[in-house]
Design an enzyme around this catalytic site. Structure first.
Site, PDB file in Angstrom:
ATOM      1  N   LYS A 122       0.869  -1.184   0.000  1.00  0.00           N
ATOM      2  CA  LYS A 122       0.000   0.000   0.000  1.00  0.00           C
ATOM      3  C   LYS A 122       0.899   1.224   0.000  1.00  0.00           C
ATOM      4  CE  LYS A 122      -4.381   1.178   0.139  1.00  0.00           C
ATOM      5  NZ  LYS A 122      -5.554   0.502  -0.402  1.00  0.00           N
ATOM      6  N   ASP A 162      -6.856   4.347  -4.802  1.00  0.00           N
ATOM      7  CA  ASP A 162      -7.582   4.194  -3.530  1.00  0.00           C
ATOM      8  C   ASP A 162      -8.197   5.575  -3.304  1.00  0.00           C
ATOM      9  OD1 ASP A 162      -7.976   2.365  -1.057  1.00  0.00           O
ATOM     10  OD2 ASP A 162      -7.281   4.199  -0.135  1.00  0.00           O
TER      11      ASP A 162
HETATM   12  P1  NDP Z   1     -12.907   7.724  -3.255  1.00  0.00           P
HETATM   13  O1  NDP Z   1     -11.826   8.711  -3.052  1.00  0.00           O
HETATM   14  O2  NDP Z   1     -13.437   7.488  -4.613  1.00  0.00           O
HETATM   15  O3  NDP Z   1     -14.137   8.068  -2.307  1.00  0.00           O
HETATM   16  C1  NDP Z   1     -13.987   8.143  -0.931  1.00  0.00           C
HETATM   17  C2  NDP Z   1     -15.291   8.636  -0.329  1.00  0.00           C
HETATM   18  O4  NDP Z   1     -15.203   8.579   1.089  1.00  0.00           O
HETATM   19  C3  NDP Z   1     -15.587  10.077  -0.676  1.00  0.00           C
HETATM   20  O5  NDP Z   1     -16.964  10.263  -0.686  1.00  0.00           O
HETATM   21  C4  NDP Z   1     -14.934  10.816   0.499  1.00  0.00           C
HETATM   22  O6  NDP Z   1     -15.476  12.101   0.737  1.00  0.00           O
HETATM   23  C5  NDP Z   1     -15.245   9.895   1.652  1.00  0.00           C
HETATM   24  N1  NDP Z   1     -14.209  10.039   2.688  1.00  0.00           N
HETATM   25  C6  NDP Z   1     -12.881   9.857   2.536  1.00  0.00           C
HETATM   26  N2  NDP Z   1     -12.232  10.096   3.694  1.00  0.00           N
HETATM   27  C7  NDP Z   1     -13.187  10.422   4.571  1.00  0.00           C
HETATM   28  C8  NDP Z   1     -13.156  10.772   5.933  1.00  0.00           C
HETATM   29  N3  NDP Z   1     -11.997  10.824   6.619  1.00  0.00           N
HETATM   30  N4  NDP Z   1     -14.354  11.030   6.540  1.00  0.00           N
HETATM   31  C9  NDP Z   1     -15.521  10.970   5.845  1.00  0.00           C
HETATM   32  N5  NDP Z   1     -15.605  10.650   4.540  1.00  0.00           N
HETATM   33  C10 NDP Z   1     -14.452  10.378   3.925  1.00  0.00           C
HETATM   34  O7  NDP Z   1     -12.352   6.353  -2.615  1.00  0.00           O
HETATM   35  P2  NDP Z   1     -12.860   4.877  -2.850  1.00  0.00           P
HETATM   36  O8  NDP Z   1     -14.315   4.861  -3.059  1.00  0.00           O
HETATM   37  O9  NDP Z   1     -11.957   4.248  -3.836  1.00  0.00           O
HETATM   38  O10 NDP Z   1     -12.497   4.218  -1.437  1.00  0.00           O
HETATM   39  C11 NDP Z   1     -13.427   4.173  -0.333  1.00  0.00           C
HETATM   40  C12 NDP Z   1     -12.998   3.104   0.638  1.00  0.00           C
HETATM   41  O11 NDP Z   1     -12.950   1.830  -0.023  1.00  0.00           O
HETATM   42  C13 NDP Z   1     -11.595   3.275   1.247  1.00  0.00           C
HETATM   43  O12 NDP Z   1     -11.586   2.764   2.561  1.00  0.00           O
HETATM   44  C14 NDP Z   1     -10.727   2.388   0.355  1.00  0.00           C
HETATM   45  O13 NDP Z   1      -9.539   1.977   1.010  1.00  0.00           O
HETATM   46  C15 NDP Z   1     -11.680   1.229   0.144  1.00  0.00           C
HETATM   47  N6  NDP Z   1     -11.376   0.383  -1.013  1.00  0.00           N
HETATM   48  C16 NDP Z   1     -11.338   0.922  -2.276  1.00  0.00           C
HETATM   49  C17 NDP Z   1     -11.084   0.104  -3.352  1.00  0.00           C
HETATM   50  C18 NDP Z   1     -11.149   0.608  -4.738  1.00  0.00           C
HETATM   51  O14 NDP Z   1     -11.076  -0.216  -5.660  1.00  0.00           O
HETATM   52  N7  NDP Z   1     -11.309   1.899  -4.988  1.00  0.00           N
HETATM   53  C19 NDP Z   1     -10.758  -1.322  -3.167  1.00  0.00           C
HETATM   54  C20 NDP Z   1     -10.918  -1.804  -1.807  1.00  0.00           C
HETATM   55  C21 NDP Z   1     -11.186  -0.953  -0.779  1.00  0.00           C
HETATM   56  P3  NDP Z   1     -14.656  13.413   0.272  1.00  0.00           P
HETATM   57  O15 NDP Z   1     -14.735  13.406  -1.218  1.00  0.00           O
HETATM   58  O16 NDP Z   1     -15.350  14.540   0.918  1.00  0.00           O
HETATM   59  O17 NDP Z   1     -13.249  13.205   0.785  1.00  0.00           O
END
Ligand code: NDP
Length: 449
Positions: A122, A162
């Protein structure tokens, strides 16, 4: 085992997220250690909690005003026992070594569950792409790759996206890698279709999570038809979770970002989801704008003085935390149970605190930990690597079908391991043990390296 945890904590006392992830895994694999005393002599636990390599570097870049900015870059190469390091890069101001180490540790077991030959890693940076121009993001990504390129490669370490890294960032990172190495290889996954990406990769984590949840429901002779669902986040994982739930006949009533959440009792249907995708992926706006377009919905701003997140306090059947780590605490878990939620599938990594997980388990919810439920993303990344190696691209149906088969197989591995080790129905125990056993056996086969 307590000993190992003490050592981990005393070596890096401030890495609380890493301690949390290690504790969860070590607590559940004790029965495996009891059956295999040889693991102790091989110091398997001591080795598995220590990254094989940890890279930290300065990332200087220039903003649009000509001011030089400096961020910190990281890559954790955690474990390569079953394949090259594989895992995403996260760009978010909350990124620390502790967070990346927890994610890398989880990734090792998740990748083992996928059935594909991938080790765990990571990386990322405390850079915040929010509010930056495309040119600033490009300059940052180029500077980041200027250091990272010497540590990665298609057979060594293959990063992906991510939080904070989508198609735009992967493009800038790939362009710089290609220029520096003078080669066009599958060194990153999540690429655009025209230059080596895989169909279904954007959808894979969300779709995979819903496929896993559907498998859990089927053990109760149930399905998504008419189920009301809470989803947090509004990024990649959340968006495709909503899409698949809708397709299977369920209804999603919430979405969020880091400033607040929307509740839409009518459900976020295809048209509304299209709006959210344009809002988030193209205009890079805030979820609050949803209520300007759909007046029936309600927006609630994040209130940090609360001891719970009101998003998790609505009547529903299922919950899909898909934003970030530790977004469901004990109070939230109690609220979910009291509101009738029977299934929690983690799209995000480690979104539930240990206390919240205890409540899910005590109340016999169908609870799918992230390392099993969200493994579809990295699984299709593995399929992207396979397609890149063969210089071909599979049609959508083929990738989606392989994803379904992989999620089914992960579900079955969790069920089998949980039953074999006396914890039937406990997917957390099943996922940890199945992933752990595979990695440890590979480590033992390869000797002391
Ligand atoms: P994105 O950046 O596309 O979206 C993240 C979302 O979560 C946004 O809506 C963001 O809001 C919100 N967010 C992020 N940090 C915070 C925080 N500290 N508090 C509240 N809201 C938050 O990321 P992904 O959708 O790719 O990832 C989401 C989760 O899924 C993560 O935990 C990631 O590790 C996990 N994941 C992702 C994979 C992938 O293929 N993308 C694979 C496996 C797991 P804002 O825009 O306001 O920051």
């Amino acid at each position: 085992m307590t000993n190992i945890l003490d050592v981990v904590k005393s070596k890096d006392p401030d890495q609380k997220e890493f301690h949390q992830a290690v504790t969860e895994v070590l607590e559940t694999v004790q029965p495996v250690l009891d059956r295999n005393p040889e693991f102790r002599q091989a110091a398997i636990l001591e080795r598995i909690v220590e990254p094989e390599r940890l890279i930290m570097f300065r990332v200087p870049w220039m903003d649009d005003q000509g001011q030089v900015q400096v961020n910190r870059g990281f890559r954790i190469e955690m474990n390569s026992a079953i394949g090259p390091y594989k895992g995403g890069l996260r760009f978010h101001p909350s990124v620390t070594l502790s967070i990346l180490k927890f994610l890398a540790f989880e990734q090792v077991f998740k990748n083992a569950l996928t059935t594909l030959p991938m080790g765990g890693g990571k990386g990322g940076s405390d850079f915040d792409p929010k509010g930056k121009s495309d040119n600033e993001v490009m300059r940052f990504c180029q500077s980041f790759m200027l250091e990272l390129f010497r540590h990665i490669g298609p057979n060594t370490d293959i990063p992906a996206g991510d939080i904070g890294i989508g198609a735009r960032e992967i493009g800038f990172l790939f362009g710089m890698y290609k220029k520096l190495r003078n080669e066009f290889t599958g060194v990153l996954t999540g690429k655009a279709l025209a230059w080596g990406g895989s169909l279904i990769r954007p959808e894979a984590t969300g779709y995979g999570c819903v496929y896993f949840a559907a498998e859990m429901l089927s053990t109760k002779y149930d399905n998504f038809e008419g189920k009301s669902c809470l989803v947090s986040g509004s990024g990649n994982v959340a968006q495709y979770t909503v899409e698949k739930i809708n397709e299977l006949g369920g209804k999603v009533v919430t979405l969020s970002d880091s400033t607040g959440y929307i509740f839409d009792e009518e459900g976020i249907d295809k048209d509304k989801l299209d709006f959210v995708m344009r809002l988030k992926n193209i205009r890079r706006g805030r979820i609050k704008e949803y209520i300007e377009k759909y007046s029936g919905a309600v927006y609630t701003e994040v209130d940090t003085s609360l001891d719970h997140n009101p998003l998790w306090d609505h009547k529903a059947d299922c919950a899909f935390p898909s934003a970030t780590q530790n977004e469901i605490n004990e109070k939230d878990a109690n609220n979910l149970v009291n509101n009738g939620v029977k299934l929690v599938a983690e799209g995000a990594n480690m979104p539930s605190t240990p206390e919240a997980i205890d409540i899910f388990v005590e109340n016999k919810l169908l609870y799918a930990p992230g390392k099993a439920a969200n493994a579809g993303g990295v699984a299709v990344s593995g399929l992207e690597m396979a397609q890149n190696s063969m210089r071909i691209s599979w049609p959508k149906e083929e990738v989606d079908n392989r994803l379904k088969i992989i999620m089914k197989s992960i579900h079955q591995s969790c069920v089998d391991a949980s039953e074999e080790y006396g914890a039937p129905g406990n997917y957390m125990v099943g996922a940890n043990i199945a992933g752990f056993v595979k990695v440890v056996n590979a480590m033992l086969d390869q000797g002391l390296v």
